[in-house]
Scaffold this active site. Structure first.
Site, PDB file in Angstrom:
ATOM      1  N   ASP A 114       0.885  -1.159   0.000  1.00  0.00           N
ATOM      2  CA  ASP A 114       0.000   0.000   0.000  1.00  0.00           C
ATOM      3  C   ASP A 114       0.922   1.208   0.000  1.00  0.00           C
ATOM      4  O   ASP A 114       1.654   1.433   0.967  1.00  0.00           O
ATOM      5  CB  ASP A 114      -0.880  -0.024   1.251  1.00  0.00           C
ATOM      6  CG  ASP A 114      -1.814   1.177   1.339  1.00  0.00           C
ATOM      7  OD1 ASP A 114      -1.608   2.168   0.601  1.00  0.00           O
ATOM      8  OD2 ASP A 114      -2.744   1.131   2.168  1.00  0.00           O
ATOM      9  N   ASN A 173       3.180   3.387 -10.841  1.00  0.00           N
ATOM     10  CA  ASN A 173       1.938   3.295 -11.595  1.00  0.00           C
ATOM     11  C   ASN A 173       0.706   3.325 -10.704  1.00  0.00           C
ATOM     12  O   ASN A 173      -0.369   3.703 -11.166  1.00  0.00           O
ATOM     13  CB  ASN A 173       1.943   2.001 -12.426  1.00  0.00           C
ATOM     14  CG  ASN A 173       0.591   1.687 -12.994  1.00  0.00           C
ATOM     15  OD1 ASN A 173       0.139   2.308 -13.955  1.00  0.00           O
ATOM     16  ND2 ASN A 173      -0.112   0.732 -12.397  1.00  0.00           N
ATOM     17  N   SER A 219      -0.710  11.584 -16.424  1.00  0.00           N
ATOM     18  CA  SER A 219      -1.891  11.734 -17.269  1.00  0.00           C
ATOM     19  C   SER A 219      -1.852  13.095 -17.929  1.00  0.00           C
ATOM     20  O   SER A 219      -1.325  14.060 -17.359  1.00  0.00           O
ATOM     21  CB  SER A 219      -3.164  11.618 -16.416  1.00  0.00           C
ATOM     22  OG  SER A 219      -4.297  12.050 -17.132  1.00  0.00           O
ATOM     23  N   ALA A 272      -9.386  16.566  -7.868  1.00  0.00           N
ATOM     24  CA  ALA A 272      -8.225  16.109  -7.105  1.00  0.00           C
ATOM     25  C   ALA A 272      -7.284  15.290  -7.983  1.00  0.00           C
ATOM     26  O   ALA A 272      -6.061  15.333  -7.803  1.00  0.00           O
ATOM     27  CB  ALA A 272      -8.689  15.281  -5.905  1.00  0.00           C
ATOM     28  N   TYR A 273      -7.845  14.554  -8.917  1.00  0.00           N
ATOM     29  CA  TYR A 273      -7.017  13.729  -9.810  1.00  0.00           C
ATOM     30  C   TYR A 273      -6.088  14.616 -10.628  1.00  0.00           C
ATOM     31  O   TYR A 273      -4.888  14.331 -10.746  1.00  0.00           O
ATOM     32  CB  TYR A 273      -7.913  12.905 -10.726  1.00  0.00           C
ATOM     33  CG  TYR A 273      -7.157  11.945 -11.618  1.00  0.00           C
ATOM     34  CD1 TYR A 273      -6.718  10.721 -11.116  1.00  0.00           C
ATOM     35  CD2 TYR A 273      -6.873  12.255 -12.946  1.00  0.00           C
ATOM     36  CE1 TYR A 273      -6.016   9.828 -11.923  1.00  0.00           C
ATOM     37  CE2 TYR A 273      -6.180  11.380 -13.745  1.00  0.00           C
ATOM     38  CZ  TYR A 273      -5.752  10.164 -13.240  1.00  0.00           C
ATOM     39  OH  TYR A 273      -5.049   9.291 -14.045  1.00  0.00           O
ATOM     40  N   VAL A 277      -4.946  17.629  -9.941  1.00  0.00           N
ATOM     41  CA  VAL A 277      -3.911  18.235  -9.101  1.00  0.00           C
ATOM     42  C   VAL A 277      -2.869  17.189  -8.689  1.00  0.00           C
ATOM     43  O   VAL A 277      -1.669  17.473  -8.638  1.00  0.00           O
ATOM     44  CB  VAL A 277      -4.545  18.917  -7.876  1.00  0.00           C
ATOM     45  CG1 VAL A 277      -3.464  19.418  -6.914  1.00  0.00           C
ATOM     46  CG2 VAL A 277      -5.431  20.075  -8.318  1.00  0.00           C
ATOM     47  N   LYS A 286      -1.816  14.719 -10.395  1.00  0.00           N
ATOM     48  CA  LYS A 286      -0.920  14.457 -11.523  1.00  0.00           C
ATOM     49  C   LYS A 286      -0.056  15.677 -11.847  1.00  0.00           C
ATOM     50  O   LYS A 286       1.097  15.531 -12.288  1.00  0.00           O
ATOM     51  CB  LYS A 286      -1.728  14.020 -12.750  1.00  0.00           C
ATOM     52  CG  LYS A 286      -2.459  12.681 -12.558  1.00  0.00           C
ATOM     53  CD  LYS A 286      -1.504  11.529 -12.222  1.00  0.00           C
ATOM     54  CE  LYS A 286      -2.207  10.183 -12.224  1.00  0.00           C
ATOM     55  NZ  LYS A 286      -1.305   9.052 -11.943  1.00  0.00           N
ATOM     56  N   VAL A 338      -7.136   4.762 -21.522  1.00  0.00           N
ATOM     57  CA  VAL A 338      -6.967   3.312 -21.625  1.00  0.00           C
ATOM     58  C   VAL A 338      -8.157   2.580 -21.006  1.00  0.00           C
ATOM     59  O   VAL A 338      -8.677   2.997 -19.964  1.00  0.00           O
ATOM     60  CB  VAL A 338      -5.652   2.875 -20.936  1.00  0.00           C
ATOM     61  CG1 VAL A 338      -5.472   1.368 -21.001  1.00  0.00           C
ATOM     62  CG2 VAL A 338      -4.457   3.582 -21.590  1.00  0.00           C
ATOM     63  N   ARG A 339      -8.550   1.482 -21.632  1.00  0.00           N
ATOM     64  CA  ARG A 339      -9.664   0.662 -21.147  1.00  0.00           C
ATOM     65  C   ARG A 339      -9.234  -0.119 -19.902  1.00  0.00           C
ATOM     66  O   ARG A 339      -8.673  -1.211 -19.978  1.00  0.00           O
ATOM     67  CB  ARG A 339     -10.144  -0.296 -22.243  1.00  0.00           C
ATOM     68  CG  ARG A 339     -10.835   0.410 -23.398  1.00  0.00           C
ATOM     69  CD  ARG A 339     -11.479  -0.551 -24.379  1.00  0.00           C
ATOM     70  NE  ARG A 339     -10.494  -1.365 -25.095  1.00  0.00           N
ATOM     71  CZ  ARG A 339      -9.841  -0.985 -26.185  1.00  0.00           C
ATOM     72  NH1 ARG A 339     -10.040   0.227 -26.702  1.00  0.00           N
ATOM     73  NH2 ARG A 339      -8.982  -1.804 -26.779  1.00  0.00           N
TER      74      ARG A 339
END
Length: 257
Positions: free
Chosen positions: A56, A80, A126, A177-178, A180, A182, A213-214
């Site tokens: 984690d 990742n 991203s 938030a995502y 920021v 990145k 991406v899937r």
């Protein structure tokens, strides 16, 4: 015959991380695939024929255990592991940065001394992390070449506190938030590359946008397969000695921060 390169890939139990691990293994790299879910991770690693370690990235004790596990050294670190949460409030902001930014930062800092000469560090970022989502003032702060680790941490913490206070928009932050997380991960990439430029080990550090991406995160309607999404991270992990450092890449081409 030279010894195999050793790679640590975080969040490798599915999606892009799983495919990165598969492609590196196919290139003859000894892969240690980490996952927060031990059972899921062990199953995934067994299907690939690679090693597994439960991690984690928000747990410092877990990070310490990983460092002990790879104490003989690593050649490749691919950060990742990431999350994208529904909703937007201070709890979402805090939890998202804890994984996507602070998690990657803490793993990298702890394993950095174990990276062998000609090592490679790859941050899976991203295009949503481009600074264009920020106000001009915040863009300047994140892109400042004199930005330090401490300054970057303070920026991340100020975002969370501004969201909690309901002032994030007026302070120039996006309501994501995502995004920021990145932006901060990309800034960490630049800081690390500058710091390591004088390191005799000649470690290359780059960030990558794998595209849409899937995956569980990207959804079934995404335009790219995990195989396609993993290609540029794997390319960066296997760069030759004269490869780039401190860059942001998509489809093996540099893109704007």
């Amino acid at each position: 015959m030279s010894a195999k390169k050793v790679a640590v890939v975080t969040g490798a139990n599915r999606g892009i991380g799983y495919e990165i691990a598969r492609q590196l293994h196919a290139e003859g790299v000894k892969v240690i695939a980490t996952s927060r879910n031990p059972d899921e991770g062990r199953t995934a690693a067994a299907s690939l024929g690679v090693g597994h370690f439960a991690l984690d990235v928000t747990s410092q004790p877990d990070i310490e255990k990983l460092a002990a596990h790879v104490g003989d050294g690593i050649d490749i670190l691919i950060n990742n592991a990431g999350i994208s949460m529904k909703g937007f409030d201070a709890n979402v902001a805090r939890a998202t940065l804890a994984v996507n930014f602070f998690g990657a930062k803490n793993v990298t800092e702890r394993l950095l001394a174990l990276v062998r000469p000609e090592g490679r560090i790859v941050m899976v970022s991203s295009g949503m992390g481009e600074v264009s989502s920020l106000s001009p003032a915040l863009q300047a702060r994140f892109l400042d070449p004199s930005l330090t680790d401490r300054g970057l941490v303070e920026l991340g913490e100020s975002f969370v506190s501004d969201v909690a206070a309901g002032t994030h928009a007026e302070k120039g932050w996006p309501s994501s938030a995502y995004r920021v997380s990145k932006v901060a991960l990309n800034a960490l990439t630049r800081i690390l590359a500058r710091r390591l430029s004088a390191d005799p080990r000649h470690i290359l550090v780059n960030a990558v946008c794998p595209g849409w991406v899937r995956t569980n995160m990207g959804g079934p309607g995404a335009s790219r397969s995990p195989e396609e999404g993993a290609r540029t991270p794997v390319w960066l992990a296997l760069l030759p000695p004269d490869g780039p450092t401190g860059g942001f890449f998509r489809d093996r081409r540099p893109i704007s921060w």
